[in-house]
Design an enzyme around this catalytic site. Structure first.
Site, PDB file in Angstrom:
ATOM      1  N   GLY A  78       0.696  -1.060   0.155  1.00 47.61           N
ATOM      2  CA  GLY A  78      -0.008  -0.032  -0.038  1.00 47.61           C
ATOM      3  C   GLY A  78       0.865   1.059   0.207  1.00 47.61           C
ATOM      4  O   GLY A  78       1.873   1.205  -0.316  1.00 47.61           O
ATOM      5  N   SER A  79       0.273   2.285   0.422  1.00 52.09           N
ATOM      6  CA  SER A  79       0.812   3.651   0.377  1.00 52.09           C
ATOM      7  C   SER A  79       2.135   3.885   0.987  1.00 52.09           C
ATOM      8  O   SER A  79       2.343   3.194   2.210  1.00 52.09           O
ATOM      9  CB  SER A  79      -0.177   4.878   0.711  1.00 52.09           C
ATOM     10  OG  SER A  79       0.340   5.870   1.174  1.00 52.09           O
ATOM     11  N   SER A  80       2.996   4.681   0.431  1.00 54.79           N
ATOM     12  CA  SER A  80       4.168   4.988   1.205  1.00 54.79           C
ATOM     13  C   SER A  80       3.925   5.704   2.530  1.00 54.79           C
ATOM     14  O   SER A  80       4.941   6.100   3.220  1.00 54.79           O
ATOM     15  CB  SER A  80       5.362   5.720   0.118  1.00 54.79           C
ATOM     16  OG  SER A  80       4.794   6.780  -0.080  1.00 54.79           O
TER      17      SER A  80
END
Lengths: 148, 392
Positions: A78-80
């Site tokens: 998923g998102s950093s």
């Protein structure tokens, strides 16, 4: 390590040693119960950083507190921005004592580095070997002692 | 990984908490890539500026770091676009609660010391260092542009790793910083049966979107002219970075590389994947942000014309000021377009507030994100066609 307690006695009946690669080192001896997940974790939107739990209902470790545990999971997805969620867990004092990945990724590595959470991965063994492990002790930054 | 004495001291916290954290981040990332050491950089470009991307978690961290006395970026640092036009947000449908949160992030970065522009095309507004210079750029489109077009050296950094580079003036010596790793591993051969050539940002965006999906390593493009213009190369870099993890491409004709053909079939499949509407209710230009050359061309095409529907143009404030002084911006505004400065089409709440369900754009990257972030239907068309169909 403000939220780590003094290590309890480590009554290893059949202790095993596993070699690990250190990504973020521990500055002291750490031991704790294992919280094991065979599936990856998405820290942004998959974790509640106020409660310190996985908040995705279908996830195998849904609602199990990270605090004081050694969190073992393959890697982050998923998102950093997940890196900042790991930092928030630490600030809220609900972060795991350490994390162990199969192969660490940039999100877990930067999140643990921001937060000074010790992080290791396992280049030479399968993470599934830790699935039944109850406790892990980290004395040196190159190996962990495993108690089933 | 080897650290110098002073790097070890910083890691031990002797120079304060922000540097301790920054070195810990570089060390961790270096260990992931089995790097042997850190190297100095000349320029950091940091992503994670829009509140829509980093949220409260990132914002709180930045604010905390920026308030620690003496914390300053060590090298020249530019930052990505934010989520709104800072001087004009209240006239541009930005909710005040959003603006308040966005302004806190901006002020944290300003305290740390950044160049006075929020941009995803930093190479447009600031002098580009000599070929081979090591930099540390987040924002995939800019990093790929740096490696492939400007001959700078950077890895595709993350928001956190580029922040660590800005604080320390260093990056991890690994991957694309090392000559041997900058050789192509995979080729994409453009092979159209007709005499059709790739032309314009839509064609190059489609090629990049295809290429980014099929390989994560350094790509060699075959069968296209490396003399593409700035709009085309910008679109290609942005699209490669949107999908997948490749950080660089080259042009060539190597025979010994694993190769995949890009024919009319791949072109039309990729186009259909990106473009899911015949027309759009609003027009969005500037993903990545428009350059001064593009604004000049647009102003010329708009002389005596007027847009039939809402048209939003994204560019940096620095490019806008230049365009205003040269008269381009005035002409574009006269045709009914609205400039949004220092912001990003993909990560501004403005797009969701437009009260439209479909958008016309020439950007494959913009299409990808506006679909996913704002739930828009997308009509992907080149600028010329958009203008032909939407002007009075």
């Amino acid at each position: 390590m403000k939220n780590a307690q003094e290590p309890k006695s480590f009554n290893a009946i059949r202790p095993r040693i596993a070699r690990v690669r250190c990504i973020v080192e521990a500055s002291r001896v750490i031991e704790g119960e294992v919280l094991f997940s065979s599936s990856p974790i998405a820290f942004l939107q998959g974790v509640d950083p106020e409660k310190g739990i996985v908040s995705e209902k279908q996830h195998e470790i849904y609602n199990k507190p990270f605090a004081n545990k050694i969190l073992v999971f393959p890697n982050t997805v998923g998102s950093s921005v997940g890196a900042y969620v790991i930092y928030r867990l630490k600030e809220n004092r609900v972060a795991p004592r350490a994390m162990i990945n199969q192969v660490s990724d940039i999100i877990t590595a930067s999140g643990c580095a921001l937060s000074a959470i010790p992080l290791f991965d396992l280049p030479n063994s399968k993470i599934s070997e830790l699935s039944k492990t109850k406790e892990i002790k980290i004395e040196k930054n190159s190996q962990i002692i495993v108690r089933s | 990984m080897y650290l110098t004495q002073s790097e070890e001291k910083a890691l031990a916290g002797e120079y304060g908490e922000p540097l301790e954290i920054a070195y810990r981040v570089l060390l961790a990332i270096g260990r992931l890539g089995n790097a042997e050491r850190l190297i100095p950089i000349k320029w950091a470009h940091v992503s994670g500026v829009s509140y829509l991307t980093i949220g409260d978690y990132g914002s709180d961290f930045l604010q905390r770091i920026s308030k620690i006395k003496g914390t300053k970026f060590k090298v020249f640092t530019t930052v990505n676009p934010c989520g709104m036009d800072v001087e004009n947000w209240d006239r541009l449908e930005i909710p005040p609660e959003y603006a308040e949160k966005q302004l806190k992030i901006i002020s944290a970065y300003q305290k740390l010391g950044i160049a006075n522009s929020f941009t995803c095309v930093p190479f447009q507004s600031y002098p580009v260092p000599a070929k081979g210079t090591h930099v540390s750029w987040a924002e995939s489109s800019a990093a790929i542009y740096a490696n492939s077009i400007l001959n700078l050296r950077t890895n595709r950094e993350s928001a956190v790793s580029a922040l660590a580079s800005a604080l320390t003036g260093k990056t991890v010596y690994s991957d694309l910083h090392i000559d041997a790793n900058r050789k192509p591993k995979f080729a994409i051969r453009v092979k159209f049966s007709s005499r059709r050539r790739l032309i314009g940002s839509v064609d190059y965006g489609i090629l990049g979107y295809f290429a980014g999906k099929v390989t994560g390593g350094v790509i060699e493009f075959q069968g296209i002219n490396s003399g593409m213009n700035l709009s085309e190369s910008k679109a290609l870099c942005a699209a490669v970075g949107t999908v997948g993890s490749s950080g660089m491409f080259t042009f060539g004709r190597s025979k010994d590389l694993e190769c995949m053909d890009f024919t009319e079939k791949e072109y039309s499949n990729t186009f259909e994947e990106i473009s899911d509407a015949k027309d759009g209710d609003a027009i969005v230009f500037g993903c990545p942000q428009m350059t001064i050359e593009e604004l000049y061309q647009l102003s010329k095409d708009l002389i005596g014309k007027h847009f039939k529907k809402r048209c939003i143009v994204f560019c940096s404030s620095k490019v806008y000021d230049l365009a205003r002084s040269r008269g381009y911006a005035g002409g574009i505004e006269k045709a009914g377009a609205t400039f949004v400065r220092d912001s990003c089409a993909d990560f501004t709440p403005l797009i969701s507030s437009l009260k439209v369900s479909s958008v016309l754009t020439d950007s494959a990257k913009g299409a990808h994100y506006m679909k996913r972030v704002h739930g828009m239907k997308i009509a992907l068309k080149d600028t010329k066609t958009i203008l032909e169909q939407n002007l009075n």
